[in-house]
Design an enzyme around this catalytic site. Structure first.
Site, short mmCIF file in Angstrom:
data_model
loop_
_atom_site.label_atom_id
_atom_site.label_comp_id
_atom_site.label_asym_id
_atom_site.label_seq_id
_atom_site.Cartn_x
_atom_site.Cartn_y
_atom_site.Cartn_z
N GLU A 1 0.84 -1.20 0.00
CA GLU A 1 0.00 0.00 0.00
C GLU A 1 0.88 1.25 0.00
O GLU A 1 1.90 1.32 0.69
CB GLU A 1 -0.87 -0.03 1.26
CG GLU A 1 -1.80 1.14 1.46
CD GLU A 1 -2.61 1.03 2.74
OE1 GLU A 1 -3.59 1.77 2.89
OE2 GLU A 1 -2.25 0.19 3.62
N LYS B 1 -9.50 1.84 -2.38
CA LYS B 1 -9.74 1.22 -1.08
C LYS B 1 -11.14 1.56 -0.58
O LYS B 1 -11.54 2.72 -0.54
CB LYS B 1 -8.68 1.70 -0.09
CG LYS B 1 -8.70 1.04 1.28
CD LYS B 1 -7.51 1.56 2.09
CE LYS B 1 -7.40 0.92 3.46
NZ LYS B 1 -6.21 1.42 4.19
N TYR C 1 -9.43 4.49 13.49
CA TYR C 1 -9.17 4.14 14.88
C TYR C 1 -7.66 4.05 15.12
O TYR C 1 -6.87 4.02 14.19
CB TYR C 1 -9.84 2.81 15.24
CG TYR C 1 -9.40 1.65 14.37
CD1 TYR C 1 -8.27 0.90 14.67
CD2 TYR C 1 -10.11 1.33 13.21
CE1 TYR C 1 -7.84 -0.13 13.86
CE2 TYR C 1 -9.69 0.28 12.39
CZ TYR C 1 -8.56 -0.45 12.73
OH TYR C 1 -8.15 -1.47 11.91
N CYS D 1 -5.22 -3.29 2.53
CA CYS D 1 -5.11 -3.31 3.99
C CYS D 1 -6.43 -3.54 4.73
O CYS D 1 -6.89 -4.67 4.87
CB CYS D 1 -4.42 -2.04 4.48
SG CYS D 1 -3.59 -2.23 6.08
N GLY E 1 23.68 10.03 26.58
CA GLY E 1 24.06 10.26 27.97
C GLY E 1 23.81 9.00 28.78
O GLY E 1 22.68 8.52 28.84
N LEU E 2 24.85 8.43 29.35
CA LEU E 2 24.73 7.17 30.09
C LEU E 2 24.79 7.41 31.59
O LEU E 2 25.74 8.01 32.10
CB LEU E 2 25.87 6.22 29.68
CG LEU E 2 25.89 5.76 28.22
CD1 LEU E 2 27.12 4.92 27.93
CD2 LEU E 2 24.63 4.98 27.90
N GLY F 1 24.60 4.84 33.73
CA GLY F 1 25.14 3.64 34.38
C GLY F 1 24.07 2.64 34.74
O GLY F 1 24.37 1.54 35.22
N ASP G 1 18.59 0.91 32.04
CA ASP G 1 17.86 1.55 30.93
C ASP G 1 18.82 2.21 29.95
O ASP G 1 18.68 2.07 28.74
CB ASP G 1 16.83 2.54 31.47
CG ASP G 1 17.41 3.57 32.42
OD1 ASP G 1 18.58 3.40 32.82
OD2 ASP G 1 16.69 4.54 32.76
#
Length: 304
Positions: free
Chosen positions: A41, A107, A113, A147, A285-286, A288, A291
């Site tokens: 599509e 279509k 939705y 679809c 930016g880490l 530690g 995440d």
């Protein structure tokens, strides 16, 4: 009959690149003996388009590209684009053959939705997508869907049933169906339930790639008239899936690892966000924690 399902990764509004991508996959499909080549599509424009539809020249450029693509065709190609008539826009599929556009389907069922808002932009079609072709001296009637036409449980019209009652030999559905967790299970269950009623094969070609907040997983599907899986595209990767309609080869439904599936979806989302917006570097930016470690892994797998 050999059908090629080309699950490609177009970019919204990148007409030149999308054209080259479609033609390249079409030619490769022909070289591998395909009788019908199918694209997703809105493969000409990319998806979702949203308000870009109202930008000057967008619809016209989309039609020019379709003309250029169709001029390259010999055997049937099916692909999605935007059609305009009397100020109304349609989410359409073109059948291109022998250098010209031989058929158009608009279509019918427009979703409004979740992440969809198609009724805002498009006018629903009315006529069924039935197109006759001759392959190996045998007439076949393609039943075309786009679809949502497959997901008709909550609608008054049952497009799959209508197509088969009108004489379709098989159904081809071109889709831009976004990913969510375990979405494949929903699709395959729906397709098998449809086939249990209509007793006709369904060949489902889905978009792959990421655009803005949406990720498309590919996983194009071919199911024969007995409800057996005979073709399956990769997750989150471009691929041409070749289907022999007469094959006896049956594929087992895949086992899904929901965690690796979600991880790979995120990698594709990051990768395509960067490539489609022409960004080439990232700063992370880490802290530690777990995440940020996960983010670092995602960025490394997506960007190198």
């Amino acid at each position: 009959m050999k059908i090629a399902l080309c699950q490609i990764n177009p970019t919204v509004g990148a007409f030149k690149e999308n054209k080259e991508l479609i033609i390249r996959n079409y030619m490769e499909s022909l070289e591998n003996g395909a009788d019908i080549v199918v694209f997703p599509e809105m493969s000409v424009t990319g998806y979702p388009i949203a308000d870009l539809l109202y930008e000057d020249g967008f619809i016209n450029n989309n039609m020019i590209v379709l003309d250029e693509i169709s001029s390259k065709t010999t055997k049937p190609m099916i692909l999605g684009y935007v059609y305009e008539q009397k100020g109304r826009l349609y989410n359409s599929a073109a059948v291109c053959i022998n250098g010209k556009q031989a058929f158009r389907y608009d279509k019918i069922l427009l979703p409004t939705y979740d992440v969809f808002d198609e009724d805002r932009y498009f006018t629903p079609g009315e006529e069924l997508g039935l197109f006759k072709i001759n392959i190996d001296n045998e007439e076949q009637v393609i039943g075309l869907q786009i679809c949502e036409d497959l997901w008709d449980n909550e609608y008054d019209r049952k497009i799959s049933d209508e197509l088969c009652k009108a004489g379709a030999s098989f159904i081809i559905n071109i889709s831009a169906s976004p990913y969510h967790r375990m979405k494949f299970n929903e699709r395959i269950d729906l397709i098998k339930k449809k086939i249990n009623n209509i007793k006709k094969p369904i060949y489902y070609c889905n978009l792959v790639g990421a655009q803005d907040e949406l990720i498309f997983d590919g996983e194009s599907i071919a199911v024969n008239s007995d409800g057996k899986l005979i073709g399956l595209g990769k997750k989150f990767s471009e691929e041409i899936i070749y289907i022999d309609s007469n094959t006896d080869l049956v594929i087992s439904d895949p086992k899904i690892d929901k965690y690796s599936e979600m991880y790979n979806a995120l990698v594709l989302g990051i990768q395509d966000y960067f490539s489609k917006t022409f960004h080439y570097e990232a700063v992370i930016g880490l802290s530690g924690g777990i995440d940020s470690s996960l983010v670092a892994c995602l960025a490394t797998d997506a960007l190198g």
